[in-house]
Scaffold this active site. Structure first.
Site, PDB file in Angstrom:
ATOM      1  N   GLY B  17      60.375  15.908 -26.640  1.00 24.42           N
ATOM      2  CA  GLY B  17      59.472  16.723 -25.841  1.00 24.42           C
ATOM      3  C   GLY B  17      60.197  17.351 -24.659  1.00 24.42           C
ATOM      4  N   PHE B 117      79.664   3.767 -36.687  1.00 22.18           N
ATOM      5  CA  PHE B 117      78.305   3.300 -36.933  1.00 22.18           C
ATOM      6  C   PHE B 117      78.117   3.173 -38.442  1.00 22.18           C
ATOM      7  CE2 PHE B 117      74.327   3.416 -34.180  1.00 22.18           C
ATOM      8  CZ  PHE B 117      74.928   2.848 -33.091  1.00 22.18           C
ATOM      9  N   GLN B 238      61.890   2.000 -41.307  1.00 21.28           N
ATOM     10  CA  GLN B 238      63.164   1.306 -41.207  1.00 21.28           C
ATOM     11  C   GLN B 238      62.986  -0.030 -40.494  1.00 21.28           C
ATOM     12  OE1 GLN B 238      66.659   2.756 -38.580  1.00 21.28           O
ATOM     13  NE2 GLN B 238      67.304   2.995 -40.689  1.00 21.28           N
ATOM     14  N   HIS B 240      65.131  -2.585 -38.755  1.00 24.29           N
ATOM     15  CA  HIS B 240      66.496  -2.685 -38.230  1.00 24.29           C
ATOM     16  C   HIS B 240      67.001  -4.091 -38.503  1.00 24.29           C
ATOM     17  CE1 HIS B 240      69.924  -2.619 -35.547  1.00 24.29           C
ATOM     18  NE2 HIS B 240      69.742  -1.323 -35.364  1.00 24.29           N
ATOM     19  N   LEU B 250      65.810  -4.921 -29.791  1.00 29.80           N
ATOM     20  CA  LEU B 250      66.904  -4.408 -30.590  1.00 29.80           C
ATOM     21  C   LEU B 250      68.271  -4.861 -30.091  1.00 29.80           C
ATOM     22  CD1 LEU B 250      67.369  -2.423 -32.925  1.00 29.80           C
ATOM     23  CD2 LEU B 250      67.876  -0.716 -31.199  1.00 29.80           C
ATOM     24  N   GLU B 253      73.321  -1.467 -33.540  1.00 32.49           N
ATOM     25  CA  GLU B 253      74.302  -1.440 -34.615  1.00 32.49           C
ATOM     26  C   GLU B 253      75.705  -1.248 -34.057  1.00 32.49           C
ATOM     27  OE1 GLU B 253      72.866   0.813 -37.968  1.00 32.49           O
ATOM     28  OE2 GLU B 253      74.736   1.935 -38.009  1.00 32.49           O
ATOM     29  N   ARG B 284      71.266   0.734 -42.973  1.00 31.85           N
ATOM     30  CA  ARG B 284      70.431  -0.287 -42.340  1.00 31.85           C
ATOM     31  C   ARG B 284      69.498  -0.963 -43.336  1.00 31.85           C
ATOM     32  NH1 ARG B 284      68.797   2.584 -36.581  1.00 31.85           N
ATOM     33  NH2 ARG B 284      70.826   2.236 -35.606  1.00 31.85           N
ATOM     34  N   HIS B 351      61.455  -0.806 -36.892  1.00 29.28           N
ATOM     35  CA  HIS B 351      62.239  -0.066 -35.913  1.00 29.28           C
ATOM     36  C   HIS B 351      61.925   1.419 -35.877  1.00 29.28           C
ATOM     37  CE1 HIS B 351      65.526   0.881 -33.303  1.00 29.28           C
ATOM     38  NE2 HIS B 351      66.188   1.563 -34.208  1.00 29.28           N
ATOM     39  N   ARG B 396      66.988   6.165 -42.231  1.00 24.11           N
ATOM     40  CA  ARG B 396      67.721   6.889 -41.197  1.00 24.11           C
ATOM     41  C   ARG B 396      69.044   6.205 -40.898  1.00 24.11           C
ATOM     42  NH1 ARG B 396      68.358   6.224 -35.887  1.00 24.11           N
ATOM     43  NH2 ARG B 396      66.623   4.798 -35.494  1.00 24.11           N
TER      44      ARG B 396
END
Lengths: 231, 584
Positions: B17, B117, B238, B240, B250, B253, B284, B351, B396
């Site tokens: 946004g 990653f 997803q 995680h 969290l 990763e 993931r 997640h 993702r």
């Protein structure tokens, strides 16, 4: 566990009061926010702000047993009973644990918290050495929770004119940034008996910061820069 | 109802946004941002590991490799035109953030620091790439604050702590703005705008064990469903792999990217068995399934065998302090473990929502209409986690979420400028514009025996039990039956507190309306898709079925209708990546 909560609803016509609440909760591994949410599930009239519940968004700053902290990262096991929970001091209370943050945000905006660099932008990133980048550590991590500023007596007396520790720490974040070109204007903006110099080095801010930041040190550096440019 | 008028309206003050708002605020148009929290409290702030772009600062890299990895990571459900667009734009979007002042960590040569990653490769599936740009492990915080600061400079108008209720549309389907509620005063407000962008984030709070902020209640999705528009690919959530066990917070990763790895109770690096090549840095969904299997088969750690150890103490205290200070802090606070000395207990946590409001790559919301399955809804845009453009497909990749926000936030902002130029005059507001919202508010004035908090808790339990990492038809249908019962209870729910000023109980009730819509869309879509793809794992249909299911799901609220539309396999300029077996 026993709690004493500050309660105020402006529509009720009743003066603010402290409410004793007993909650059946195992404190092991739980945070104060867990308890407040459980209390709200029993009595939905209790209002508070909360979002990330992991200490990075800065929504749920409250005053607990006389100290400002984030409810979501304050372990229940560390708190003496009855746990007295009040809204942050020094800001107008809207309702219960919710304060009007606007005086705090206004001071944040007053330091013009954005990078200023009018040079043509390179096609890639501007370079910054790891040593220059390290100068931002301890400053950019601020989450604007207001724990520091609302623990500062100077801010209590001068909320309209004293920038406060959070705002000054952010001012320093941009002064220290090797990419920012507005240092002179930023120092001009602060060279004022109230905006900067109301800081008396009380250091409540350092004690209150839930992220372990040190606004007093940053304020000292700003003062040193002001002295340096005079001589 | 009070009325405010703007040229453009942004609903949501997170990364997407604020990036779109910035584009508009720098023009001559009047733009407003409505956010139910002060913008820097938005969930973007929690993103840790980084933002992925093929800058090649550490190692050879090309955006084409990023494109390939993203297609494969999404198990071929992502639209390849949108993925090409995102990966191509990625470097410029990251450089732009740097120019705005984002305090990226740096390499010795002064360039932006990048870390490896999951799911990243060089040369179309070759060696591990190093592609995710980071500000320590606080990249989301740094990004959100930077964008907020730039919006302050551009004098964007903010409506902080206003809760958006419903879209306002006219008979021809044009979006004319939204209704909203001031949380502080309890006063409703009609905000008119020629173009409206939804950037309301995900709905991860539909699950009991979630990494998401408490505010992630799928508000934009609820608004879209109530407006009679569909949601896309809602079965894809997803999980995680590394949430703090029992808490859900969290652990990035990036921990594994920096060299951390997972161990079961026998001290085995079990990812060797599941992904011999990429190991701990597989997709993931792959890692989350592996952890779930290890725990289910009795190889979990701890007294109840319900978590897996994430070991990183071998990285050394100095490296952890420099690169992963935030997760060290989280681990000490929430798991009671200093990762510099002992492993972090982790388990999968809900997640990210890959599905959402269907859009094209300009951020325009699209829906089936007379001329095809993807007609733009005039004046309505969606970007970020609430949207499904779709770049993430069925799973993702880490670091692609922040990228999605800024690339498509910028693209939507640009397209909205064109739209405002082409549609210079506001359309007339129907007399009944605010009626539906007024009825919803009035509904919560009525007393009722059921409590919102109890229903919300049961909803989360239902979704966690029936729609988590592994799914079956039987379990999903049980979940849907439970949801029916919850909705019946919701009809009898009432507020004990109907005061006006900062009544967060009312907001939580309105959020529950939205969350129920998210849960229903998820369950119905998950029942419908009889295959396993990416994060959607059906034990009764364990294989991917490209013949039948290389298609997007479209869910509409009316009679729980499910439809499909084809995946766009044709990129903008490069060769299509043809579906093949997805192995790491």
């Amino acid at each position: 566990m026993k709690f004493r909560l500050y309660r105020y609803n402006p529509e009720s016509g009743v003066q603010p009061r402290m409410q004793d609440v007993e909650l059946d909760i195992d404190p092991a591994g739980r945070m104060l926010l867990d308890a407040l949410i459980a209390i709200k599930a029993q009595d939905e009239t209790l209002s508070l702000r909360r979002s990330c519940r992991e200490g990075v968004c800065g929504s749920d700053a409250v005053n607990v047993n006389g100290r400002n902290c984030l409810a979501c990262i304050t372990p229940l096991s560390t708190l003496k009973e009855p746990v007295e929970v009040r809204p942050l001091p020094g800001l107008p209370v809207i309702r219960d644990l919710v304060v009007d943050m606007e005086p705090f945000y206004r001071q944040y905006r007053s330091i013009r918290p954005w990078l200023v660099n009018d040079e043509p932008e390179p096609e890639v990133e501007r370079l910054q050495s790891p040593a220059d980048r390290a100068l931002l550590d301890g400053a950019y991590e601020c989450i604007l929770c207001a724990c520091c500023t609302t623990s500062c007596p100077s801010f209590w007396w001068h909320p309209d004119t004293f920038v406060g520790p959070a705002g000054l720490l952010q001012a320093y974040r941009f002064i220290a940034d090797s990419r920012d070109e507005a240092t002179a204007a930023r120092l001009d903006n602060l060279e004022d008996p109230y905006r900067l110099y109301r800081c008396r080095g009380i250091m409540n801010c350092v004690d209150a910061c839930p992220k372990g930041l040190n606004p007093t040190e940053a304020i000292g550096r700003i003062k040193a820069l002001l002295v340096k440019r005079r001589v | 109802m009070n009325v405010r008028r703007f040229d453009a309206l942004i609903v949501g003050g997170g990364g997407a946004g604020l990036r779109a708002a910035l584009q508009l605020a720098r023009s001559d148009y009047k733009v407003a941002v409505v956010s139910k929290v002060f913008p820097t409290r938005s969930h973007t702030v929690s993103a840790q590991g980084g933002i992925t772009a093929a800058l090649g600062n550490v190692d050879d890299d090309r955006w084409e490799w990023h494109f390939y990895d993203t297609v494969k990571g999404g198990d071929w459900l992502g639209d390849q035109d949108a993925i090409e667009f995102m990966c191509r734009e990625a470097p410029s979007a990251v450089y732009e953030l740097e120019h705005m002042g984002l305090p990226f960590s740096r390499l010795d040569n002064g360039r932006i620091y990048q870390r490896p990653f999951g799911g990243q490769s060089k040369n179309f599936g070759g060696e591990q790439a190093t592609r995710t740009c980071a500000a320590a492990d606080r990249t989301g915080h740094a990004l959100l604050h930077t964008l907020y600061q730039q919006n302050l400079a551009a004098r964007t108008q903010f409506f902080d702590e206003y809760f958006a209720l419903d879209l306002v549309r006219d008979a021809e389907g044009y979006c004319l703005g939204v209704t909203a509620l001031s949380i502080e005063t309890g006063e409703p407000l009609l905000i008119e705008a020629r173009a409206t962008l939804l950037a309301t984030g995900g709905g991860g709070r539909a699950f009991g064990n979630s990494s998401n902020a408490l505010i992630n209640t799928g508000d934009g999705l609820g608004m879209v469903l109530r407006a009679g528009l569909p949601l896309q690919d809602m079965e894809f959530w997803q999980f995680h792999p590394t949430g703090i066990a029992g808490v859900g917070c969290l652990i990035t990763e990036g921990v594994r990217g920096e060299g951390g790895y997972l161990l079961n109770k026998q001290g085995e690096r079990f990812m060797d068995r599941y992904a011999p090549h990429a190991r701990d840095l597989a997709g993931r969904d792959v890692v989350a399934r592996a952890i779930a299997i290890e725990i289910a088969e009795g190889r979990g750690c701890g007294p109840r065998g319900d978590y897996i150890d994430l070991k990183l103490d071998h990285l050394g205290e100095a490296a952890i302090a420099a690169k992963l200070p935030g997760i060290r802090d989280l681990s000490i606070r929430f798991a009671g473990v200093d990762p510099a000395h002992a492993p972090i207990p982790v388990a999968p946590t809900a997640h990210y929502m890959m599905g959402g409001i269907p859009t094209n790559l300009h951020g325009q919301v699209v829906a089936p209409a007379r001329f095809g399955p993807e007609e733009p809804v005039p004046g309505l845009y969606a970007v970020g986690e609430c949207a499904c453009v779709s770049v993430h497909g069925a799973n993702r990749l880490g670091g692609n979420s922040l990228l999605d926000l800024v690339v498509f936030g910028r693209a939507a902002g640009r397209h909205m400028l064109d739209y405002l130029r082409d549609n210079p005059y506001p359309r007339s507001m129907p007399d009944d514009a605010a009626d539906a919202s007024a009825a919803r508010l009035a509904r919560w004035e009525r007393p009722g025996s059921e409590r919102v908090a109890a229903i919300s808790d049961d909803l989360r339990r239902t979704m966690q039990a029936h729609c988590s990492v592994f799914r079956t038809d039987v379990s999903l249908r049980q979940g849907l039956a439970q949801l029916d019962a919850l909705e019946a209870r919701l009809a009898h729910a009432g507020l004990r507190d109907t005061s006006r000023v900062f009544n967060t109980a009312r907001i939580e009730a309105l959020e529950l309306d939205n969350l129920v819509g998210v849960a229903r869309a998820t369950l119905v879509s998950a029942i419908h898709r009889t295959e396993s793809r990416g994060a959607h794992t059906r034990e009764d249909f364990p294989e991917r079925d490209d013949e039948r299911w290389l298609r997007h799901t479209l869910y509409a609220r009316a009679e729980d209708q499910v439809d499909t539309k084809p995946v766009r396999l044709k990129p903008l300029t490069v060769e299509s990546v043809k579906p093949k077996a997805r192995v790491y």
